[in-house]
Scaffold this active site. Structure first.
Site, PDB file in Angstrom:
ATOM      1  N   ARG A  26      73.924 130.131  -7.740  1.00 38.67           N
ATOM      2  CA  ARG A  26      72.880 128.977  -7.311  1.00 38.67           C
ATOM      3  C   ARG A  26      71.764 128.755  -8.375  1.00 38.67           C
ATOM      4  NH1 ARG A  26      73.792 127.760  -1.818  1.00 38.67           N
ATOM      5  NH2 ARG A  26      74.205 129.697  -0.459  1.00 38.67           N
TER       6      ARG A  26
ATOM      7  N   ASP B 135      82.462 116.851   0.667  1.00 39.14           N
ATOM      8  CA  ASP B 135      83.708 117.287   0.315  1.00 39.14           C
ATOM      9  C   ASP B 135      84.521 116.851   1.546  1.00 39.14           C
ATOM     10  OD1 ASP B 135      85.650 119.061  -1.009  1.00 39.14           O
ATOM     11  OD2 ASP B 135      85.502 120.344   0.773  1.00 39.14           O
TER      12      ASP B 135
ATOM     13  N   LYS C   1      83.242 114.623  -3.580  1.00 40.13           N
ATOM     14  CA  LYS C   1      84.676 114.818  -3.952  1.00 40.13           C
ATOM     15  C   LYS C   1      85.281 113.964  -3.109  1.00 40.13           C
ATOM     16  CE  LYS C   1      84.118 119.851  -4.549  1.00 40.13           C
ATOM     17  NZ  LYS C   1      84.760 120.956  -3.775  1.00 40.13           N
TER      18      LYS C   1
ATOM     19  N   GLU D  71      71.983 116.260   0.718  1.00 42.02           N
ATOM     20  CA  GLU D  71      73.124 117.093   0.600  1.00 42.02           C
ATOM     21  C   GLU D  71      73.414 117.616  -0.701  1.00 42.02           C
ATOM     22  OE1 GLU D  71      74.562 119.358   1.658  1.00 42.02           O
ATOM     23  OE2 GLU D  71      76.353 118.881   2.993  1.00 42.02           O
ATOM     24  N   ASP D  72      74.007 118.688  -0.939  1.00 44.20           N
ATOM     25  CA  ASP D  72      74.706 119.000  -2.313  1.00 44.20           C
ATOM     26  C   ASP D  72      76.052 118.217  -2.551  1.00 44.20           C
ATOM     27  OD1 ASP D  72      75.980 120.557  -0.288  1.00 44.20           O
ATOM     28  OD2 ASP D  72      75.701 122.365  -1.551  1.00 44.20           O
TER      29      ASP D  72
ATOM     30  N   PHE E   6      86.299 123.438  -7.376  1.00 46.86           N
ATOM     31  CA  PHE E   6      85.444 124.008  -6.916  1.00 46.86           C
ATOM     32  C   PHE E   6      84.059 124.287  -7.733  1.00 46.86           C
ATOM     33  CE2 PHE E   6      82.784 127.365  -4.700  1.00 46.86           C
ATOM     34  CZ  PHE E   6      83.120 127.038  -3.331  1.00 46.86           C
ATOM     35  N   VAL E   7      83.139 124.012  -7.437  1.00 43.90           N
ATOM     36  CA  VAL E   7      81.733 123.827  -8.436  1.00 43.90           C
ATOM     37  C   VAL E   7      80.604 124.797  -7.826  1.00 43.90           C
ATOM     38  CG1 VAL E   7      82.448 121.389  -9.461  1.00 43.90           C
ATOM     39  CG2 VAL E   7      80.849 121.729  -7.496  1.00 43.90           C
TER      40      VAL E   7
ATOM     41  N   ARG F 247      72.016 125.941   2.346  1.00 48.82           N
ATOM     42  CA  ARG F 247      70.939 126.159   1.300  1.00 48.82           C
ATOM     43  C   ARG F 247      71.424 125.512   0.012  1.00 48.82           C
ATOM     44  NH1 ARG F 247      72.364 132.460   2.130  1.00 48.82           N
ATOM     45  NH2 ARG F 247      73.546 131.764   3.394  1.00 48.82           N
ATOM     46  N   GLY F 248      72.565 124.534   0.030  1.00 47.17           N
ATOM     47  CA  GLY F 248      73.076 124.040  -1.320  1.00 47.17           C
ATOM     48  C   GLY F 248      71.919 123.023  -1.745  1.00 47.17           C
TER      49      GLY F 248
HETATM   50  P1  IMP Z   1      82.187 119.104   3.856  1.00 46.97           P
HETATM   51  O1  IMP Z   1      81.798 119.646   5.410  1.00 46.97           O
HETATM   52  O2  IMP Z   1      83.764 119.698   3.689  1.00 46.97           O
HETATM   53  O3  IMP Z   1      82.023 118.115   3.383  1.00 46.97           O
HETATM   54  O4  IMP Z   1      81.666 120.413   2.914  1.00 46.97           O
HETATM   55  C1  IMP Z   1      80.324 120.073   2.737  1.00 46.97           C
HETATM   56  C2  IMP Z   1      79.724 121.359   2.330  1.00 46.97           C
HETATM   57  O5  IMP Z   1      80.557 122.295   1.414  1.00 46.97           O
HETATM   58  C3  IMP Z   1      78.892 121.255   1.032  1.00 46.97           C
HETATM   59  O6  IMP Z   1      77.446 121.203   1.704  1.00 46.97           O
HETATM   60  C4  IMP Z   1      78.769 122.501   0.311  1.00 46.97           C
HETATM   61  O7  IMP Z   1      77.956 123.516   0.962  1.00 46.97           O
HETATM   62  C5  IMP Z   1      80.239 123.153   0.669  1.00 46.97           C
HETATM   63  N1  IMP Z   1      80.827 122.855  -0.579  1.00 46.97           N
HETATM   64  C6  IMP Z   1      82.003 121.788  -0.719  1.00 46.97           C
HETATM   65  N2  IMP Z   1      82.386 121.887  -1.784  1.00 46.97           N
HETATM   66  C7  IMP Z   1      82.015 122.934  -2.452  1.00 46.97           C
HETATM   67  C8  IMP Z   1      82.309 123.338  -3.775  1.00 46.97           C
HETATM   68  O8  IMP Z   1      82.859 122.885  -4.476  1.00 46.97           O
HETATM   69  N3  IMP Z   1      81.395 124.417  -4.278  1.00 46.97           N
HETATM   70  C9  IMP Z   1      80.632 125.118  -3.269  1.00 46.97           C
HETATM   71  N4  IMP Z   1      80.216 124.564  -1.999  1.00 46.97           N
HETATM   72  C10 IMP Z   1      81.015 123.623  -1.788  1.00 46.97           C
HETATM   73 MG    MG Z   2      76.162 122.819   2.306  1.00 49.94          MG
END
Ligand code: IMP
Ligand code: MG
Length: 178
Positions: free
Chosen positions: A167, A105, A133, A101-102, A154-155, A45-46
């Site tokens: 949100r 990470d 990140k 994508e939001d 963490f944002v 949803r981000g």
């Molecule tokens: P990844 O699979 O580890 O790259 O994670 C990506 C997803 O994790 C993003 O689409 C976000 O939904 C969530 N995410 C990563 N960092 C944060 C954060 O700092 N705050 C909130 N959600 C996060």
């Molecule tokens: Mg996400």
């Protein structure tokens, strides 16, 4: 699930986000200027606020679709195991696709989604992430466009949640436990 008390410190203002999106939209426009087959795919949803602002800056014929992949649950750590909770409504074979994508990470979510979508033979796929990140990366992947590189914090805000809250903040802030 209860969470320890925290405050939110502003990291990126609503104004900076809007200015950055204008620039990104120009670059995306240039890349896709030759197509009338663009599908903009938001990862729920981000990305819902980001995609809403981004498509309104895009002067191109676009379709919008959504896909939901699980990642964090209600916690602060990636599960590293990505599941598709809601698939696209439309077909993307032969289409141009922009995945929105939001945050990238660890990179697990975006790489999983890209593999899935590539298996459907789109004409091309590009990706845009509002936030990156880079120091957290575990999978070697980089979005075509990134709004802002941020440190390992963490944002929340601008569509992004902590345990489903915040949100609706118009800016990006970092969570600080008090
Ligand atoms: P990844 O699979 O580890 O790259 O994670 C990506 C997803 O994790 C993003 O689409 C976000 O939904 C969530 N995410 C990563 N960092 C944060 C954060 O700092 N705050 C909130 N959600 C996060
Ligand atoms: Mg996400």
């Amino acid at each position: 699930m209860s969470h320890p008390p925290y405050v939110i410190d502003e990291l990126i203002s609503a104004k900076s986000i809007a200015a950055r999106i204008e620039t990104l939209a120009r670059e995306i426009h240039d890349r896709f200027a030759d197509t009338d087959k663009l599908v903009v795919v938001g990862l729920l949803r981000g990305s819902f606020v980001f995609i809403a602002d981004l498509v309104r800056e895009l002067d191109l014929p676009v379709e919008v679709d959504f896909l939901e992949a699980s990642s964090y649950g209600d916690g602060m750590e990636s599960s590293r195991e990505v599941r598709i909770l809601k698939d696209l409504r439309g077909e993307i074979g032969g289409r141009d696709v922009l995945v929105v994508e939001d945050i990238v990470d660890t990179g697990f979510t975006l790489s999983h989604v890209l593999h899935l979508l590539e298996s459907r033979s789109p004409a091309r796929i590009e990706t845009i992430a509002l936030l990156d990140k880079p120091t957290r990366r575990e999978v070697d992947i980089k979005a075509t466009w990134t709004g802002f590189d941020i440190p390992d914090e963490f944002v929340v805000g601008y569509g992004i949640d902590y345990a489903q809250r915040n949100r609706n903040l118009p800016y990006i802030g970092k969570v600080r436990f008090t």
